[in-house]
Design a protein around this motif. Structure first.
Motif, PDB file in Angstrom:
ATOM      1  N   ILE A  25      -8.698 -10.942 -56.743  1.00 58.50           N
ATOM      2  CA  ILE A  25      -8.935  -9.665 -57.424  1.00 58.50           C
ATOM      3  C   ILE A  25     -10.201  -9.750 -58.273  1.00 58.50           C
ATOM      4  O   ILE A  25     -10.995  -8.811 -58.331  1.00 58.50           O
ATOM      5  N   GLY A  26     -10.403 -10.894 -58.931  1.00 55.77           N
ATOM      6  CA  GLY A  26     -11.601 -11.056 -59.752  1.00 55.77           C
ATOM      7  C   GLY A  26     -12.870 -10.955 -58.928  1.00 55.77           C
ATOM      8  O   GLY A  26     -13.853 -10.330 -59.359  1.00 55.77           O
ATOM      9  N   TYR A  27     -12.873 -11.548 -57.743  1.00 54.93           N
ATOM     10  CA  TYR A  27     -14.076 -11.508 -56.908  1.00 54.93           C
ATOM     11  C   TYR A  27     -14.350 -10.105 -56.354  1.00 54.93           C
ATOM     12  O   TYR A  27     -15.504  -9.665 -56.315  1.00 54.93           O
ATOM     13  N   ILE A  28     -13.302  -9.409 -55.909  1.00 60.91           N
ATOM     14  CA  ILE A  28     -13.564  -8.061 -55.403  1.00 60.91           C
ATOM     15  C   ILE A  28     -13.970  -7.138 -56.546  1.00 60.91           C
ATOM     16  O   ILE A  28     -14.792  -6.229 -56.381  1.00 60.91           O
ATOM     17  N   ASP A  29     -13.430  -7.388 -57.739  1.00 64.87           N
ATOM     18  CA  ASP A  29     -13.829  -6.614 -58.917  1.00 64.87           C
ATOM     19  C   ASP A  29     -15.309  -6.846 -59.222  1.00 64.87           C
ATOM     20  O   ASP A  29     -16.086  -5.894 -59.404  1.00 64.87           O
ATOM     21  N   LYS A  57      -8.810  -1.053 -57.816  1.00 65.94           N
ATOM     22  CA  LYS A  57      -7.569  -0.591 -58.428  1.00 65.94           C
ATOM     23  C   LYS A  57      -6.397  -0.771 -57.460  1.00 65.94           C
ATOM     24  O   LYS A  57      -5.307  -1.183 -57.859  1.00 65.94           O
ATOM     25  N   ALA A  58      -6.625  -0.454 -56.188  1.00 68.24           N
ATOM     26  CA  ALA A  58      -5.559  -0.595 -55.197  1.00 68.24           C
ATOM     27  C   ALA A  58      -5.155  -2.062 -55.044  1.00 68.24           C
ATOM     28  O   ALA A  58      -3.960  -2.388 -55.033  1.00 68.24           O
ATOM     29  N   MET A  59      -6.140  -2.958 -54.928  1.00 62.34           N
ATOM     30  CA  MET A  59      -5.825  -4.377 -54.776  1.00 62.34           C
ATOM     31  C   MET A  59      -5.158  -4.926 -56.033  1.00 62.34           C
ATOM     32  O   MET A  59      -4.275  -5.791 -55.967  1.00 62.34           O
ATOM     33  N   THR A  60      -5.554  -4.426 -57.200  1.00 59.33           N
ATOM     34  CA  THR A  60      -4.946  -4.872 -58.452  1.00 59.33           C
ATOM     35  C   THR A  60      -3.482  -4.452 -58.516  1.00 59.33           C
ATOM     36  O   THR A  60      -2.621  -5.221 -58.955  1.00 59.33           O
ATOM     37  N   TYR A  61      -3.176  -3.226 -58.071  1.00 63.46           N
ATOM     38  CA  TYR A  61      -1.780  -2.791 -58.008  1.00 63.46           C
ATOM     39  C   TYR A  61      -0.962  -3.717 -57.116  1.00 63.46           C
ATOM     40  O   TYR A  61       0.165  -4.107 -57.444  1.00 63.46           O
ATOM     41  N   ILE A  62      -1.531  -4.076 -55.953  1.00 63.69           N
ATOM     42  CA  ILE A  62      -0.821  -4.966 -55.029  1.00 63.69           C
ATOM     43  C   ILE A  62      -0.519  -6.300 -55.709  1.00 63.69           C
ATOM     44  O   ILE A  62       0.573  -6.862 -55.579  1.00 63.69           O
ATOM     45  N   CYS A  63      -1.478  -6.794 -56.473  1.00 71.96           N
ATOM     46  CA  CYS A  63      -1.289  -8.054 -57.185  1.00 71.96           C
ATOM     47  C   CYS A  63      -0.288  -7.893 -58.332  1.00 71.96           C
ATOM     48  O   CYS A  63       0.588  -8.738 -58.529  1.00 71.96           O
ATOM     49  N   ASP A  64      -0.401  -6.808 -59.086  1.00 72.13           N
ATOM     50  CA  ASP A  64       0.504  -6.574 -60.212  1.00 72.13           C
ATOM     51  C   ASP A  64       1.956  -6.480 -59.762  1.00 72.13           C
ATOM     52  O   ASP A  64       2.866  -6.905 -60.481  1.00 72.13           O
ATOM     53  N   LEU A  65       2.172  -5.905 -58.573  1.00 70.51           N
ATOM     54  CA  LEU A  65       3.522  -5.728 -58.066  1.00 70.51           C
ATOM     55  C   LEU A  65       4.010  -6.950 -57.285  1.00 70.51           C
ATOM     56  O   LEU A  65       5.033  -6.884 -56.609  1.00 70.51           O
ATOM     57  N   LEU A  66       3.265  -8.065 -57.379  1.00 69.77           N
ATOM     58  CA  LEU A  66       3.641  -9.336 -56.765  1.00 69.77           C
ATOM     59  C   LEU A  66       3.748  -9.239 -55.246  1.00 69.77           C
ATOM     60  O   LEU A  66       4.610  -9.863 -54.619  1.00 69.77           O
ATOM     61  N   LEU A 109       1.890 -11.428 -64.963  1.00 74.92           N
ATOM     62  CA  LEU A 109       0.727 -10.566 -65.112  1.00 74.92           C
ATOM     63  C   LEU A 109      -0.286 -11.180 -66.063  1.00 74.92           C
ATOM     64  O   LEU A 109       0.056 -11.678 -67.119  1.00 74.92           O
ATOM     65  N   SER A 110      -1.542 -11.139 -65.657  1.00 72.58           N
ATOM     66  CA  SER A 110      -2.617 -11.700 -66.462  1.00 72.58           C
ATOM     67  C   SER A 110      -3.345 -10.582 -67.191  1.00 72.58           C
ATOM     68  O   SER A 110      -3.198  -9.406 -66.866  1.00 72.58           O
ATOM     69  N   PRO A 111      -4.196 -10.920 -68.177  1.00 70.71           N
ATOM     70  CA  PRO A 111      -4.984  -9.888 -68.838  1.00 70.71           C
ATOM     71  C   PRO A 111      -5.839  -9.102 -67.864  1.00 70.71           C
ATOM     72  O   PRO A 111      -6.062  -7.913 -68.047  1.00 70.71           O
ATOM     73  N   LEU A 112      -6.325  -9.766 -66.797  1.00 71.30           N
ATOM     74  CA  LEU A 112      -7.130  -9.071 -65.795  1.00 71.30           C
ATOM     75  C   LEU A 112      -6.341  -7.941 -65.169  1.00 71.30           C
ATOM     76  O   LEU A 112      -6.832  -6.839 -64.975  1.00 71.30           O
TER      77      LEU A 112
END
Length: 576
Positions: free
Chosen positions: A328-332, A294-303, A38-41
């Motif tokens: 995630i950074g670009y969609i953010d 937020k949804a895409m970040t959850y997907i990334c956080d959960l690997l 997990l990154s700070p992002l």
């Protein structure tokens, strides 16, 4: 049964949590991709306290809902039925949150939905009212319909009827064995506690058989009625539904749920047991929802990023180890930019495909072998099949969305590269030096202002109504690309500067009169061209001149057909 979406949502919050390090997920390409820690992002989305949710003590019915429920109770009384009528799932949740919901699903405890609908029609006949048509949606496990559903229209609203059920899953199948169940069994078989609530029409009361539904709704938690790993292994799609509802309502994911969702067994089950159509449907609901980042970040956080957005076996060039974080950074950044400029800039379809284009920007130059050799048809010479964009594979194969969605997103990515080459000249009006090979055309030798209008017009004629989408995506890369996740933040990304670039170019295009240039009709048709060239039939030479004459027309917006033909006669080589 569909769950209606509502536009009024709570703020997004969640708790801090670090998943255990998992084994690398290897891809057969030139460089293996390692699931990141997990990154700070990502932690930014995970680190917060639970939201404060206002939940009503009772459900207030609208006049139409009262009419519908009274009519159903009249049927029960008329035939002396012992049937308990319960509204299930999302309607109860949304009504308790004070939101309107028009998706009414009636759960029956002692008969099939089709049987009860027939009783309703029998009652309507007795009272001299018009019978209603009954639609029956048959059991179809391949489409996740595990039980027959009946549908009929009452007071101009579609109502679904289904019996309460219990599910038993085999070890190697997502298709359950269904049987009649109690209301409690039906509640526990559901995906989340907040979706397991019933409204008993007979008693006018809310029923919470799991004992947690209302509590979790008030505390803003996403929790499964049964142990989450068992729930997810029974139907792995529930992981994505948990993510979608967590993002939609701003609820936190339960700690045990996150551990289960990110474990190897569940990740493998998502890849193996769920059809790609079901995955794509859930992702599309997330992207079209109120909190796609937020949804895409959850997907990334959960690997789960490369489990959901799976890549083809072989591609080039190799992707970076932090490509999911860049996505995630670009969609953010894209989401923040569209909020800054104004969401009314795009319609719903443009907004949806804009977010897909932003999400997959890091993959825009990644190609894979796509079968038989063929010429690419996306914006000229953007790529040559069989090497085609990986984004095409993700949208068509990993998500099973429409082929037109894939074509549009790839077209946006191709248009972005051309916009980036044009923006400096729109800013400075310097002499344009454009690679003809890059654009796939022979550019007429004309003054700078005319050449700018030609190139911009040709680009817009290709991308058509999505030109503003492509322009906004290009501002995420202009003046410089982003290669590291630490570069992506509201401060470092300089959103205000990018907004100014978008507005400057948009105003320039409107000022040139090109905002709907794809509607421009050619002044000269193919027959006129053949007459000048003294040809008896068309062919490549005619098509070549059609392209040149469109350029002339763009350079001379007030020109006439005769002036266009005169120019052609002057420029036509004698050998032609």
């Amino acid at each position: 049964m569909q769950i209606a979406l509502n536009s009024n949502y709570c703020l997004y919050r969640c708790q801090t949590h670090r998943l255990p390090q998992l084994q690398p997920f290897l891809l057969p390409c030139s460089t293996a991709f390692r699931f990141p820690t997990l990154s700070p992002l990502h932690c930014r989305a995970m680190a917060s306290s639970p939201p404060s949710v206002q939940v009503r003590d009772s459900i207030d019915l609208t006049p139409k809902e009262t009419q519908i429920f009274q009519k159903l109770l009249q049927v029960v009384r008329h035939f002396s039925l012992r049937t308990q009528l319960r509204v299930a799932g999302g309607w109860v949740r949304d009504k308790l949150l004070g939101k309107e919901c028009y998706d009414i699903d009636i759960a029956l405890d002692d008969m099939l939905g089709r049987e009860f609908c027939e009783k309703v029609n029998d009652y309507l006949s007795c009272t001299g009212e018009e019978k209603q048509g009954i639609g029956v949606i048959q059991c179809n496990p391949d489409q996740s319909k595990h039980l027959e559903t009946a549908r009929m229209r009452l007071f101009d609203e579609w109502i679904d009827f289904v019996n309460l059920r219990s599910e038993d899953y085999s070890e190697n199948s997502r298709i359950p064995t269904m049987r009649f169940g109690t209301a409690e069994e039906d509640a526990y078989r559901r995906d989340l506690t907040i979706n397991s609530l019933f409204y008993n029409i007979n008693t006018s009361s809310v029923e919470d058989f799991t004992g947690r539904g209302i509590e979790d709704l008030k505390s803003g938690k996403i929790v499964t009625p049964l142990p989450p790993k068992d729930t997810f292994l029974d139907d792995p799609l529930r992981v994505l539904r948990a993510i979608r509802f967590g993002a939609r309502f701003g609820f936190i994911l339960d700690e045990e749920l996150k551990l289960a969702a990110g474990c190897d067994d569940v990740r493998a089950a998502i890849a193996d047991k769920i059809s790609r159509e079901r995955i794509g449907h859930e992702i599309d609901l997330m992207i079209s929802g109120n909190e796609p980042v937020k949804a895409m970040t959850y997907i990334c956080d959960l690997l789960l990023f490369l489990v959901v957005f799976s890549l083809p076996p072989i591609f080039q060039p190799a992707i970076s180890e932090e490509c999911d974080r860049l996505c995630i950074g670009y969609i953010d950044a894209g989401w923040n930019l569209i909020q800054l400029i104004g969401s009314s800039t795009f319609n719903d379809e443009q907004r949806r495909l804009y977010l897909y284009a932003a999400l997959f920007l890091p993959f825009r130059k990644t190609l894979y072998e796509g079968g038989k050799a063929r010429k690419a048809s996306v914006l000229g010479l953007c790529f040559t099949a069989p090497m085609i964009p990986v984004v095409n594979h993700i949208i068509r194969n990993s998500l099973k969305l429409r082929a037109s969605d894939a074509d549009t997103v790839v077209s946006i990515h191709c248009a972005v590269e051309k916009f980036i080459s044009l923006i400096p000249f729109i800013e400075s009006t310097e002499s344009i030096q454009i690679s003809e090979a890059e654009w796939g055309i022979e550019i007429l030798d004309l003054p700078v202002t005319s050449k700018l209008r030609i190139l911009t017009g040709l680009l817009l004629r290709e991308i058509k109504g999505f030109w503003r989408v492509a322009l906004m995506v290009s501002t995420l890369l202009y003046p410089n690309d982003i290669n590291h996740t630490q570069d992506i933040s509201k401060n470092n990304f300089q959103l205000d500067k990018r907004r100014k670039v978008f507005e400057m170019v948009e105003n320039a295009i409107v000022g040139l009169g090109l905002e709907e240039v794809w509607e421009l009709k050619p002044l000269v048709n193919g027959k006129d061209i053949m007459n000048v060239l003294q040809l008896k039939s068309g062919g490549p030479l005619v098509r070549d001149w059609q392209q040149k004459l469109i350029q002339w027309q763009l350079a001379h917006p007030s020109g006439t057909a005769e002036e266009c033909l005169d120019w052609m006669r002057q420029k036509r080589p004698k050998r032609e």
